[in-house]
Motif scaffolding. Sequence first.
Motif, PDB file in Angstrom:
ATOM      1  N   PHE A  69       0.786  -1.227   0.000  1.00 10.46           N
ATOM      2  CA  PHE A  69       0.000   0.000   0.000  1.00 10.46           C
ATOM      3  C   PHE A  69       0.823   1.285   0.000  1.00 10.46           C
ATOM      4  O   PHE A  69       0.450   2.247  -0.673  1.00 10.46           O
ATOM      5  N   PRO A  70       1.925   1.382   0.744  1.00 10.57           N
ATOM      6  CA  PRO A  70       2.639   2.662   0.789  1.00 10.57           C
ATOM      7  C   PRO A  70       3.257   3.025  -0.569  1.00 10.57           C
ATOM      8  O   PRO A  70       3.782   2.169  -1.291  1.00 10.57           O
ATOM      9  N   ALA A  71       3.177   4.284  -0.899  1.00 15.15           N
ATOM     10  CA  ALA A  71       3.792   4.800  -2.124  1.00 15.15           C
ATOM     11  C   ALA A  71       4.004   6.289  -1.955  1.00 15.15           C
ATOM     12  O   ALA A  71       3.313   6.958  -1.180  1.00 15.15           O
ATOM     13  N   ALA A  72       4.950   6.810  -2.712  1.00 12.56           N
ATOM     14  CA  ALA A  72       5.306   8.220  -2.569  1.00 12.56           C
ATOM     15  C   ALA A  72       4.258   9.150  -3.157  1.00 12.56           C
ATOM     16  O   ALA A  72       4.108  10.286  -2.709  1.00 12.56           O
ATOM     17  N   ALA A  80      -2.331   0.924  -6.223  1.00  7.77           N
ATOM     18  CA  ALA A  80      -2.249  -0.194  -5.278  1.00  7.77           C
ATOM     19  C   ALA A  80      -3.638  -0.602  -4.801  1.00  7.77           C
ATOM     20  O   ALA A  80      -3.937  -1.799  -4.680  1.00  7.77           O
ATOM     21  N   LEU A  81      -4.487   0.368  -4.527  1.00  3.06           N
ATOM     22  CA  LEU A  81      -5.856   0.045  -4.105  1.00  3.06           C
ATOM     23  C   LEU A  81      -6.596  -0.699  -5.210  1.00  3.06           C
ATOM     24  O   LEU A  81      -7.307  -1.682  -4.938  1.00  3.06           O
ATOM     25  N   ASP A  82      -6.449  -0.250  -6.441  1.00  2.68           N
ATOM     26  CA  ASP A  82      -7.116  -0.921  -7.563  1.00  2.68           C
ATOM     27  C   ASP A  82      -6.629  -2.360  -7.704  1.00  2.68           C
ATOM     28  O   ASP A  82      -7.429  -3.279  -7.937  1.00  2.68           O
ATOM     29  N   ASP A  83      -5.321  -2.557  -7.550  1.00  2.21           N
ATOM     30  CA  ASP A  83      -4.779  -3.908  -7.663  1.00  2.21           C
ATOM     31  C   ASP A  83      -5.283  -4.791  -6.531  1.00  2.21           C
ATOM     32  O   ASP A  83      -5.567  -5.979  -6.738  1.00  2.21           O
TER      33      ASP A  83
END
Length: 273
Positions: A69-72, A80-83
């Motif tokens: 989930f974490p990303a810059a 990430a949520l969609d995946d």
Amino acid sequence: MQSQGLSINLATIREQCGFAQAVDICLQHGITAIAPWREQVAAIGLNEAANIVHSNELRLTGLCRGGFFPAASFDDRQKALDDNRRAIDEAATLGADCLVLVVGGLPGGSRNLDEARKMVADGISAVLPHARQANVPLAIEPLHPMYAADRSCVNTLGQALDICELVGEGAGVAVDAYHVWWDPDLAQQVARAGQMNAILAHHICDWLVPTAHMLTDRGMMGDGVIDLPGLRRMIEAAGFHGAQEVEIFSDNWWARPAQEVIATCVGRYQACC
């Protein structure tokens, strides 16, 4: 049956064979519970994988994996949520007991673990409504602290359970012996997980001494230092009586014939777990 109570995470023989062949080998050894990875399912196609699962009346003790989930950037967090929503749908199609979450580490350029953990909790909260609707529990798998920077900023069972309490119904934990055996608070946190009815999966392998590679040198049960029977007693006392899922990332075992690996898993499960 000698394999009753045993599940095979298909990463254990991922280098030797694809999904269909792995299922055939498991069935030959009386194993009717598996946990595939999404890329293994994608390689054969979701519908074909589901047909194999349902026609053989297999139980999926989990689908690996969602998370990261974490990303810059906001856009990358949304991706990430969609995946993860796609992963939930795949788990529902396959009838998996849970979707295992490897939650992700520090965003690029960050040194802020607290912020990364907040992104994890926010991400799980965002996809939980979809998971509840699909009837797919989300199993947060805490990883050993050596993975805190790149794979998982959730490193203890206690941290994972804190997130479960924060986000609410539909989230639980996968207790992986390799990642939690060292934790001085393990007994207390397993008991807490039992009180929360939060244990969704139990993964087993062993910790080798010395360990040659932090990702690809997990041990076969009985070859290392983890008290696997003790952990199992702890987990059963907490109310979880599901299958023990063998998950071994190992260049050593990947170099051996898949039949030999699965036969060894069955034998060691009987002798060591």
